[in-house]
Design an enzyme around this catalytic site. Structure first.
Site, PDB file in Angstrom:
ATOM      1  N   LYS A 275      -2.114  -9.380   7.520  1.00  0.00           N
ATOM      2  CA  LYS A 275      -1.878  -9.628   6.093  1.00  0.00           C
ATOM      3  C   LYS A 275      -2.780 -10.814   5.757  1.00  0.00           C
ATOM      4  CE  LYS A 275       1.036  -9.781   2.344  1.00  0.00           C
ATOM      5  NZ  LYS A 275       1.497  -8.675   1.513  1.00  0.00           N
TER       6      LYS A 275
ATOM      7  N   GLU B 295       5.391  -5.215  -5.074  1.00  0.00           N
ATOM      8  CA  GLU B 295       6.784  -4.779  -4.842  1.00  0.00           C
ATOM      9  C   GLU B 295       6.968  -3.269  -4.993  1.00  0.00           C
ATOM     10  OE1 GLU B 295       9.391  -6.857  -3.833  1.00  0.00           O
ATOM     11  OE2 GLU B 295       7.828  -8.374  -3.660  1.00  0.00           O
ATOM     12  N   VAL B 296       5.993  -2.505  -4.529  1.00  0.00           N
ATOM     13  CA  VAL B 296       6.156  -1.044  -4.565  1.00  0.00           C
ATOM     14  C   VAL B 296       6.568  -0.479  -3.212  1.00  0.00           C
ATOM     15  CG1 VAL B 296       4.544  -0.658  -6.469  1.00  0.00           C
ATOM     16  CG2 VAL B 296       3.704  -0.585  -4.116  1.00  0.00           C
TER      17      VAL B 296
ATOM     18  N   LYS C  20       4.747  -1.567  -0.068  1.00  0.00           N
ATOM     19  CA  LYS C  20       3.644  -1.621   0.906  1.00  0.00           C
ATOM     20  C   LYS C  20       4.154  -2.041   2.280  1.00  0.00           C
ATOM     21  CE  LYS C  20       0.873  -4.712  -0.927  1.00  0.00           C
ATOM     22  NZ  LYS C  20       1.554  -5.109  -2.149  1.00  0.00           N
ATOM     23  N   THR C  21       4.939  -3.099   2.295  1.00  0.00           N
ATOM     24  CA  THR C  21       5.402  -3.634   3.572  1.00  0.00           C
ATOM     25  C   THR C  21       6.349  -2.657   4.249  1.00  0.00           C
ATOM     26  OG1 THR C  21       5.223  -5.853   2.663  1.00  0.00           O
ATOM     27  CG2 THR C  21       6.535  -5.611   4.668  1.00  0.00           C
ATOM     28  N   TYR C  22       7.201  -2.029   3.459  1.00  0.00           N
ATOM     29  CA  TYR C  22       8.151  -1.076   4.038  1.00  0.00           C
ATOM     30  C   TYR C  22       7.399   0.074   4.695  1.00  0.00           C
ATOM     31  CZ  TYR C  22      12.111   1.835   4.855  1.00  0.00           C
ATOM     32  OH  TYR C  22      13.043   2.596   5.498  1.00  0.00           O
TER      33      TYR C  22
ATOM     34  N   GLY D 191      -2.707  -5.516   2.032  1.00  0.00           N
ATOM     35  CA  GLY D 191      -3.209  -6.391   0.982  1.00  0.00           C
ATOM     36  C   GLY D 191      -2.055  -7.106   0.282  1.00  0.00           C
ATOM     37  N   ALA D 192      -2.404  -8.016  -0.618  1.00  0.00           N
ATOM     38  CA  ALA D 192      -1.391  -8.662  -1.461  1.00  0.00           C
ATOM     39  C   ALA D 192      -1.524  -8.052  -2.846  1.00  0.00           C
ATOM     40  CB  ALA D 192      -1.617 -10.172  -1.496  1.00  0.00           C
TER      41      ALA D 192
HETATM   42 MG   LIG Z   1       4.518  -6.645   0.946  1.00  0.00          MG
END
Ligand SMILES: [Mg+2]
Length: 233
Positions: free
Chosen positions: A38, A13-14, A16-18, A124-125
């Site tokens: 992913k 939740e830092v 990454k996806t954004y 990554g996860a």
């Molecule tokens: Mg993510």
């Protein structure tokens, strides 16, 4: 041969996806055929029963976000072939749900994207030392993917330590680091560490800070330039 980045984070939740979605959109706008991958996602939700997906299908919001930002290349199901509901490390989520966890598919799932893309973003996860089963960490998967790491860090109190630890873990495993992007959360507008974190990380780290993103905001010009240089070189 497709080029790419393996996007890892200093924590879950830092952003990454954004950041991955911003990069995917930037690459697509530059005329790149972008692949998004992913390898596994947990914390997935069941698709709404609107008839577009079979009942009970688990959807990774991360996979959907990066796929849409990339212009919906290929098939969504191939973006994240292994999806689990429990908010745990992927192999633990699989175990909790009585589902198989396929370590081989984590790797072979990338082939679909490298075959049809100029540039592949792998997300990554969790972080670099997130476990992926007995004796295996996310860093091992990153090594096998063969792309340099892009480290996304939360620009907040604690990030100097988290970022330097992640860099040290990467260096110890001889994983190449393309750079670091700091993502400032909107929920901590009065964090006095935000302004000084980049410089303090620079003092202790030989890898470049490519830019700072405000979560919800656009890519800064420094990162857009970096993307253009990567795709033109
Ligand atoms: Mg993510």
């Amino acid at each position: 041969m497709a080029r790419g980045l393996f996007i890892t984070g200093t924590d879950t939740e830092v952003g990454k996806t954004y950041v991955a979605a911003l990069l995917a959109a930037e690459l697509a706008a530059a005329g790149c055929r972008v692949g998004v991958y992913k390898p596994a996602a947990s914390g997935c939700t069941v698709a709404p029963g609107d008839g577009t997906l079979p009942p009970g299908t688990l959807v990774s919001d991360d996979a959907v976000a990066v796929w849409e930002a990339a212009g919906r290349p290929g098939e969504l199901d191939r973006v994240c072939p292994q999806r689990f509901a429990a908010p745990l490390a992927p192999h633990l989520a699989a175990r909790a749900e009585g589902k198989p966890f396929d370590a081989e598919l984590l790797r072979t799932g990338l082939d679909y994207w490298t075959a049809q893309s100029d540039f592949v973003l792998v997300e990554g996860a969790g972080g670099l030392l997130c476990p992926l089963g007995a004796g295996e960490l996310m860093a091992d998967l990153a090594a096998d993917c063969g792309f340099p790491l892009l480290i996304v860090a939360r620009n907040a109190l604690g990030t100097i330590n988290h970022t330097l630890l992640t860099v040290e873990a990467a260096e110890r495993r001889r994983l190449p680091v393309a750079g670091i992007i700091l993502n400032t959360p909107v929920s901590r507008p009065n964090d006095p560490s935000v302004a000084g974190n980049p410089e303090e990380i620079r003092v202790h780290c030989s890898h470049p800070i490519l830019g700072e993103v405000s979560h919800g905001g656009p890519l800064p010009e420094s990162v857009r330039r970096w993307v253009r240089d990567m795709t033109s070189g």
